[in-house]
Design a protein around this motif. Structure first.
Motif, PDB file in Angstrom:
ATOM      1  N   ALA A   1       1.065  -1.154   0.135  1.00  0.00           N
ATOM      2  CA  ALA A   1      -0.144  -0.080   0.083  1.00  0.00           C
ATOM      3  C   ALA A   1       0.972   1.199   0.093  1.00  0.00           C
ATOM      4  O   ALA A   1       0.567   2.225  -0.656  1.00  0.00           O
TER       5      ALA A   1
ATOM      6  N   ALA B   1      -4.394   4.496  -4.312  1.00  0.00           N
ATOM      7  CA  ALA B   1      -3.066   4.984  -4.374  1.00  0.00           C
ATOM      8  C   ALA B   1      -2.107   4.663  -3.117  1.00  0.00           C
ATOM      9  O   ALA B   1      -1.098   4.826  -3.073  1.00  0.00           O
TER      10      ALA B   1
ATOM     11  N   TYR C   1      -2.197   2.359  12.142  1.00  0.00           N
ATOM     12  CA  TYR C   1      -1.563   1.235  11.481  1.00  0.00           C
ATOM     13  C   TYR C   1      -0.019   1.195  11.822  1.00  0.00           C
ATOM     14  O   TYR C   1       0.435   2.487  12.144  1.00  0.00           O
TER      15      TYR C   1
HETATM   16  N1  LIG Z   1      -6.781  -2.733   5.971  1.00  0.00           N
HETATM   17  C1  LIG Z   1      -6.547  -3.168   4.591  1.00  0.00           C
HETATM   18  N2  LIG Z   1      -6.182  -4.487   4.596  1.00  0.00           N
HETATM   19  C2  LIG Z   1      -5.904  -4.777   3.263  1.00  0.00           C
HETATM   20  N3  LIG Z   1      -5.591  -4.175   2.270  1.00  0.00           N
HETATM   21  C3  LIG Z   1      -5.641  -2.611   2.573  1.00  0.00           C
HETATM   22  C4  LIG Z   1      -6.179  -2.160   3.835  1.00  0.00           C
HETATM   23  N4  LIG Z   1      -6.226  -0.977   3.643  1.00  0.00           N
HETATM   24  C5  LIG Z   1      -5.938  -0.402   2.268  1.00  0.00           C
HETATM   25  N5  LIG Z   1      -5.661  -1.726   1.608  1.00  0.00           N
HETATM   26  C6  LIG Z   1      -5.180  -1.725   0.366  1.00  0.00           C
HETATM   27  O1  LIG Z   1      -3.975  -0.779   0.165  1.00  0.00           O
HETATM   28  C7  LIG Z   1      -4.006   0.048  -1.022  1.00  0.00           C
HETATM   29  C8  LIG Z   1      -4.143   1.414  -0.721  1.00  0.00           C
HETATM   30  O2  LIG Z   1      -5.336   1.705   0.085  1.00  0.00           O
HETATM   31  P1  LIG Z   1      -5.627   3.330   0.440  1.00  0.00           P
HETATM   32  O3  LIG Z   1      -4.388   3.639   1.310  1.00  0.00           O
HETATM   33  O4  LIG Z   1      -7.098   3.072   1.277  1.00  0.00           O
HETATM   34  O5  LIG Z   1      -5.742   4.176  -0.868  1.00  0.00           O
HETATM   35  P2  LIG Z   1      -6.547   5.425  -1.041  1.00  0.00           P
HETATM   36  O6  LIG Z   1      -6.767   5.909   0.367  1.00  0.00           O
HETATM   37  O7  LIG Z   1      -5.402   6.244  -1.705  1.00  0.00           O
HETATM   38  O8  LIG Z   1      -7.750   5.280  -1.944  1.00  0.00           O
HETATM   39  C9  LIG Z   1      -5.166  -0.617  -1.749  1.00  0.00           C
HETATM   40  O9  LIG Z   1      -4.880  -1.664  -2.693  1.00  0.00           O
HETATM   41  C10 LIG Z   1      -6.193  -1.173  -0.652  1.00  0.00           C
HETATM   42  O10 LIG Z   1      -6.970  -2.361  -1.093  1.00  0.00           O
END
Ligand SMILES: Nc1ncnc2c1ncn2[C@@H]1O[C@H](COP(=O)(O)OP(=O)(O)O)[C@@H](O)[C@H]1O
Ligand SMILES: [Mg+2]
Length: 511
Positions: free
Chosen positions: A23, A45, A58
């Protein structure tokens, strides 16, 4: 070298892995004291992840954080609060039955009997005044609009001493006017020496509110730029990784006969309350009627009532002149109505079926797919292959379970299935929500092609730019009523925003 002590936030080499995805990949991110810094990027992103690391929600797999020039370990939200970091999430975390003041003090380490609620309310009122945050400290959360709830989240952060405020896509739930108001608040906060991180995927607002912008793409930093030295075009290119066309080439519409006629429609929501009140509108063949409104003002109920998924309590719906009021979804579909639901995975597709199977969900009873009660395997795969190619659905194969496709490809799959049934009317709800810029472009182009081929489209969206660029006319829904219907060429964002907030348009002697 820049003096690093002037950074309110410095994150270096931040990596965060989730199963199957990185991520955040070795991200360097620095925010100066007293600036509004936008964190821009498409869905997925890594924006929220990076800021949740800062807020102690996190733990990073790798990397270092400095706050105000000092190395910081943020192991919990408590640590973040102690460091002066407050994060406002996309989904608010307020207690519905409590008052504003009670919500703000909830979780503070102050014994209840020491608390003087009146004093708290006074302090809140003072903060609210200082930062132009209109709220009533005595009101209960359930009585408040989403915009007000957001202001309370901000007050809560300020009350707890946040000097660094992180806001995750705050304008998604606001009218244009409320967004402007929020920007004023953010500006008065930085004027007082606070620091703001503003997460967004909207280029226009980022350009208007941010001092500097960091663009994330696929978990990595693409660039950090000065807002005054960049352009929407540049930002879009950095966000997507290639040139982006902003204007979907749109021809002049040639509206034909009325395809959808709704007259005095009423319907209830899932709680049994009135969701639609006396809604009347028409959509013509070869026309896109956009429906604007803050989410939750009857959009979903309107779409469901039209396609037969929600009972109508009063009024009439006609498609090509034939009554379809309170008919079953199957009967409505047989009249030539296609439905692109907001919820792709729940009602749009069966995720455990293959791409090919999903593509025949609507036509499995008709030749050539079905002859004399037998499904024709060759015809099915021929049909699927043709649609996958024509609609540019990225899938390893037509036997792939749809669960494995990305959001953009799921949406193209639904559009392929619906458009290939040659519908007279398409009811399309938030068709580009959550899609990346490339998929958004493709979906919009498909809808315009459908219009140009003579289909009527009811396009429900929360994205005003999308409505203005796609629609021929725009209707505004507020609390289940149509506040007005305007030609989109003449529509002004301010006027639409006022209607979205419940103000009727000025009489111009028309009608
Ligand atoms: N708690 C989580 N568990 C598994 N995958 C996650 C989790 N949170 C985010 N992701 C993955 O990490 C990536 C980045 O997500 P995120 O930070 O939410 O992006 P944005 O906020 O820019 O839309 C994505 O592919 C998302 O599916
Ligand atoms: Mg996010």
């Amino acid at each position: 070298m820049e003096d690093t002590s002037s950074f309110a936030i410095r994150m270096e080499g931040i990596t965060k892995r989730f199963p199957g995805v990185v991520a955040n990949n070795s991200i360097d991110f620095a925010v100066r004291q007293g600036e509004i810094h936008a964190l821009l990027g498409e869905n997925g992103a890594g924006k929220t992840t990076l800021m949740k690391i800062l807020a102690g929600l996190y733990q990073p797999d790798e990397g270092q954080i400095w706050i105000d020039g000092r190395a910081a370990s943020v192991h919990s939200p408590r640590d973040a609060i102690d460091l002066g970091i407050g994060m406002i999430h996309q989904h608010f975390m307020l207690v519905e039955s409590h008052t504003v003041a009670e919500n703000i003090i909830l979780g503070l380490d102050v014994p209840r009997f020491v608390l003087n609620l009146e004093k708290v309310e006074r302090e809140i009122a003072k903060l609210a005044d200082q930062y132009h945050l209109l709220v009533d400290p005595g009101a209960r959360i359930w009585q408040l609009s989403v915009g007000e709830q957001q202001r309370i989240e901000i007050l809560k952060a300020l009350y707890r001493g946040a000097r660094i405020l992180v806001m995750d896509e705050p304008t998604a739930v606001l009218t244009p006017q409320e967004a402007k108001q929020l920007f004023n608040t953010l500006r008065s906060m930085v004027a007082e020496g606070h620091t703001v991180v503003f997460i967004s995927h909207k280029l226009g607002e980022v350009m208007s509110v941010a001092d500097r912008i960091t663009v994330l793409r696929r978990g990595e930093v693409e660039a950090t730029v000065q807002a005054s030295e960049t352009s929407r075009q540049d930002l879009a290119r950095m966000m997507v990784g290639r040139e982006v066309l902003f204007r979907v080439g749109k021809r002049e519409s040639e509206p034909g006969d009325v395809v959808l006629e709704i007259d005095g429609l009423g319907a209830l929501n899932d709680k049994g309350l009135e969701a639609l009140r006396d809604v009347s509108l028409t959509v013509r063949h070869g026309e896109i009627l956009g429906v604007a409104g803050v989410a939750g003002n009857g959009q979903r109920e309107l779409a469901e009532a039209i396609v037969g998924l929600r009972p109508v309590t009063r009024g009439q719906i006609r498609v090509d002149g034939e009554g379809v009021t309170n008919r079953t979804p199957r009967e409505v579909m047989d009249r030539g109505v296609a439905y692109i639901p907001a919820d792709r995975i729940g009602s749009g597709l069966v995720v455990n079926l293959s791409v090919a199977e999903n593509l025949i969900l609507k036509c499995y009873r008709d030749p050539p797919i079905c002859n004399w009660f037998f499904l024709d395997g060759d015809a099915i795969s021929g049909h699927a292959q043709e649609l996958v190619r024509a609609y540019d659905v990225m899938t390893p194969g037509i036997e792939t379970r749809t669960r494995l496709l990305s959001g953009g490809n799921l949406q193209k799959l639904i559009l392929a299935r619906e458009i290939s049934s040659k519908p007279a009317l398409m009811v399309s709800v938030y068709p580009t929500r959550g899609l990346d810029v490339g998929a958004t472009e493709a979906v919009r182009r498909l809808l315009l092609e459908q219009r140009d081929a003579g289909g009527g489209i009811l396009l429900i969206s929360e994205d005003l730019d999308e409505l203005l660029s796609m629609s021929d006319r725009i209707a505004v829904l507020y609390e289940g009523r149509i506040m007005g219907i305007v030609e989109s060429q003449e529509a002004r964002v301010e006027a639409l925003g006022l209607m979205m907030a419940g103000t009727a348009p000025e009489e111009d002697g028309g009608e």
